[in-house]
Write a protein that holds these residues in place. Structure first.
Motif, short mmCIF file in Angstrom:
data_model
loop_
_atom_site.label_atom_id
_atom_site.label_comp_id
_atom_site.label_asym_id
_atom_site.label_seq_id
_atom_site.Cartn_x
_atom_site.Cartn_y
_atom_site.Cartn_z
N GLY A 64 0.72 -10.32 -4.46
CA GLY A 64 1.31 -9.27 -3.84
C GLY A 64 0.40 -7.90 -3.22
O GLY A 64 0.71 -7.28 -2.31
N ILE A 65 -0.67 -7.66 -4.18
CA ILE A 65 -1.44 -6.47 -3.82
C ILE A 65 -2.44 -7.04 -2.50
O ILE A 65 -2.23 -5.94 -1.67
N LEU A 88 -1.38 -8.93 -0.19
CA LEU A 88 -0.62 -8.82 0.91
C LEU A 88 0.01 -7.38 1.48
O LEU A 88 -0.08 -7.04 2.54
N ALA A 89 0.10 -6.63 0.42
CA ALA A 89 0.31 -5.04 0.69
C ALA A 89 -0.84 -4.46 1.39
O ALA A 89 -0.73 -3.78 2.22
N VAL A 90 -2.11 -4.84 0.79
CA VAL A 90 -3.33 -4.27 1.29
C VAL A 90 -3.65 -4.83 2.57
O VAL A 90 -3.95 -3.94 3.73
N SER A 91 -3.45 -5.95 3.06
CA SER A 91 -3.76 -6.62 4.18
C SER A 91 -2.79 -6.52 5.24
O SER A 91 -3.31 -6.26 6.33
N VAL A 125 0.31 -4.49 5.05
CA VAL A 125 0.79 -3.12 5.40
C VAL A 125 -0.42 -1.97 5.75
O VAL A 125 0.10 -1.23 6.53
N HIS A 126 -1.36 -2.00 4.86
CA HIS A 126 -2.35 -1.03 4.97
C HIS A 126 -3.57 -1.62 6.03
O HIS A 126 -4.27 -0.51 6.42
N TYR A 147 -5.42 0.68 -6.16
CA TYR A 147 -4.48 1.42 -5.16
C TYR A 147 -3.71 2.25 -5.89
O TYR A 147 -3.30 3.24 -4.99
N ASP A 152 -9.59 4.90 2.07
CA ASP A 152 -8.47 4.96 2.67
C ASP A 152 -8.27 5.98 3.65
O ASP A 152 -7.84 5.77 4.81
#
Length: 240
Positions: free
Chosen positions: A10-11, A13-16, A18-19, A99, A235
């Motif tokens: 999940g981390i 997918l969120a980082v790659s 979404v961010h 994160y 970031d």
């Protein structure tokens, strides 16, 4: 620990997605992660943990110690423990020291705010552990908030990476899973030694001794690598 691979996914997918950033940016702003620095964190935490918590428990409460004579079961358990513990501790570091800190820095980049926010959020899920109920506020404050929460995030902010924290977290958990396990704890395992009683006061004192020794080994014995930019800055760089 079976849920942590999904947490890690999940981390990722969120980082790659979404961010739109590499997962590595939750660890360091450098081009490559330093596994040597991870190893330094492991040694710097494991040595004082074993000498203070382990031998301290044995010296003060020898009757609570028992040796696991079933070495065949232990040998079969070792590779499973190493893999799952590495996934669990790394995932928690990516989330709480990576994160969360980087996300909170969008609100306020003050280091004190980032350290406290991360430590509080790290402590909350650990309140469900049996150790928290057995040790009360001593375990919650010294064991989770200060010892494994605040110190590791402060080190990450100062170091500019979460490498030391990743190594230290793995050392802390693998020590409790493979070397000295507490009966009735959050994770009961066929470790080399088992402690039958949990002593919160000894645990709190141990943390206060381990912290300065950990910092001394990490920064005096191994020295300090040339710091990268603080982790929360990566970031901002990616969003420019």
């Amino acid at each position: 620990m079976a849920g942590f691979p999904f947490f890690l996914a999940g981390i990722f997918l969120a980082v790659s997605l979404v961010h739109r950033r590499p997962l590595r940016t939750l660890i360091t702003a450098r081009e490559k992660m330093s596994w040597t620095r991870v190893g330094h964190g492991f040694v710097a935490w494991f040595v004082p943990w074993f000498l203070v918590s382990g031998l301290g428990q044995y010296l003060f409460y020898p009757n609570t110690f028992s040796f696991n004579s079933d070495l065949a079961t232990f040998a079969l358990f070792v590779p499973l423990a190493l893999v799952l513990t590495a996934i669990q501790t790394t995932t928690e570091e990516l989330f709480f020291r990576g994160y969360i800190v980087q996300g909170a820095s969008v609100i306020w980049a003050n280091h004190v705010f980032l350290a406290i926010a991360s430590a509080v959020l790290f402590t909350l899920p650990h309140l469900l552990n049996p150790e928290a109920s057995a040790g009360g506020w001593l375990t919650v404050f010294f064991g989770y908030f200060v010892g494994t929460g605040l110190v590791w995030v402060v080190v990450s902010l100062v170091d500019g990476t979460t490498e030391l924290a990743i190594g230290a977290h793995f050392a802390n958990n693998i020590g409790g899973i493979l070397v000295i396990n507490m009966a009735g704890g959050a994770v009961t395992t066929p470790a080399l030694f088992t402690v039958s009683e949990y002593h919160a006061t000894l645990g709190a004192i141990s943390v206060l001794v381990i912290i300065p020794v950990f910092l001394a080994i990490a920064y005096k014995v191994f020295k300090h690598d040339k710091a990268s930019e603080p982790i929360f800055q990566s970031d901002r760089i990616d969003r420019r």
